[in-house]
Design an enzyme around this catalytic site. Structure first.
Site, short mmCIF file in Angstrom:
data_model
loop_
_atom_site.label_atom_id
_atom_site.label_comp_id
_atom_site.label_asym_id
_atom_site.label_seq_id
_atom_site.Cartn_x
_atom_site.Cartn_y
_atom_site.Cartn_z
N GLY A 238 -10.72 -65.62 36.57
CA GLY A 238 -10.30 -66.93 37.01
C GLY A 238 -10.93 -67.36 38.31
O GLY A 238 -10.66 -68.46 38.79
N ASP A 262 -16.74 -56.05 37.35
CA ASP A 262 -17.52 -56.14 38.59
C ASP A 262 -16.63 -55.73 39.76
O ASP A 262 -16.77 -56.22 40.89
CB ASP A 262 -18.05 -57.56 38.80
#
Length: 368
Positions: A238, A262
């Protein structure tokens, strides 16, 4: 051992299903009544495969420390990631060599699924949270030596294809079965297509660290989305991508898309000051940014949260599961071992409740 619930397989959902585990492998998948008292969950998904991860739980992969790597992998396993690729960042040659050698025993042990070099052959204009002091043009001798040192542990490398020698580096990676990923790049559409023709098969965190789309020069994003042989990574937190962009990629990526975290050491930790590749990072309200310029610096994401984000964006649970397991496993050459609930594959399973919160994790047939 048997586990019962709604089983998500490559073919869809098996309602009132059960998975039978024999030792470290999946023995069978069926439906209907079971004998005995199986473990139960609302949902049973294949263990998540995170092919882009820098650390978590206060621990990092980026320094090459094996104890830290083991702890980071354990943190993410509790969130359903049963296969994690340890991602380095742009680093001096000695650190890359030392980390590769240090992680090889962890790969052989099954703690790690392999190693990903995110750099150092990246664009200075699109380096993001990569340390610019360590960026350099592709060096085929250096790369060949790292692949040889890794002895099968090196699974992926991210390269900016516009750099001198990048196409030859991509060809070298492909010839050794290492996924070449396009990322941290200012490449044109044509240069990106040339990278794909040379053998690139992954897009590193699509949109992020890339020249943006423009109608007169579409750049790397559209070239990667339109390539049937390229898996597009997306960081579904998001923050890196709007949910509308995530849903668009889910429908547009011809070669499929992979959910990745990540993540950095701050995943699962309080807000505060952290470090990534020698750069200072500040985490506030779960968002990691460079202290120097505010650039996004990895994430604090876990794969279970990424799946929930994708489902919340309108992706079906079957597609979200594929993006969290099967597609990333395929991207780094592990689909014959993990990534799906299929007899003969390793018994890596994630048990979820109705809200898609993790209630149990099985790795190689053993509850964690």
């Amino acid at each position: 051992m048997q586990i019962a619930g709604r089983i998500v397989t490559p073919d869809g959902i098996v309602d009132d299903g059960h998975v039978t585990v024999d030792g470290p492998l999946i023995a069978s998948v069926g439906s209907g009544p079971v004998i005995g008292r199986p473990e139960r969950a609302a949902w049973v998904l294949p263990g998540f495969v995170d092919i882009h991860n820098h650390g978590g739980g206060g621990h990092t992969f980026t320094t090459g420390d094996p104890d830290s790597a083991r702890a980071a992998a354990a943190f993410h396993r509790r969130h359903g990631t049963t296969t994690v690729i340890a991602s380095l960042v742009s680093s001096p040659p000695a650190l890359m060599r030392d980390a590769t050698a240090a992680f090889l025993p962890l790969v052989r042990e099954g703690v790690l699924g392999g190693v990903h070099y995110e750099g150092p052959y990246l664009s200075g204009a699109r380096c993001g949270a990569q340390n610019p002091d360590f960026l350099r043009d592709p060096d085929l001798d250096e790369l060949a030596a790292l692949i040889d040192l890794g002895d099968g542990a090196v699974r992926m490398m991210t390269i900016a294809p516009e750099l001198p020698g990048a196409l030859d580096a991509i060809k070298l990676l492909a010839s050794h079965g290492v996924a070449a990923a396009v990322g941290h790049t200012d490449a044109s559409h044509g240069a990106t297509r040339a990278a794909v023709e040379a053998g690139a098969t992954v897009a590193t965190h699509l949109f992020n660290g890339m020249r943006p789309v423009h109608h007169r020069e579409p750049g790397p994003v559209l070239a990667l989305l339109d390539s049937p042989g390229v898996v597009c990574e997306v960081v579904a937190d998001g923050v890196h991508l709007h949910d509308g962009t995530l849903a668009f990629v889910a429908g547009a990526a011809r070669g499929g898309y992979a959910l990745v975290t990540d993540a950095m050491a701050a995943a699962g930790m309080p807000d505060g000051a952290y470090e990534l590749g020698g750069l200072s990072v500040v985490v506030a309200d779960r968002v990691a940014r460079l202290a120097s310029n505010g650039s996004i610096a990895g994430s604090t994401l876990t794969m279970d949260a990424a799946v929930r984000q994708a489902v919340g964006a309108g992706v079906s649970i079957v597609d979200a599961s594929r993006a969290a397991s099967g597609t990333p496993a395929r991207a780094v050459g592990l689909s014959g071992t993990v990534g799906a609930i299929v007899p003969g594959l390793r018994a890596d399973l994630v048990l979820l409740d109705e809200q898609l919160q993790v209630t149990g994790v099985v790795h190689a047939g053993v509850f964690q």
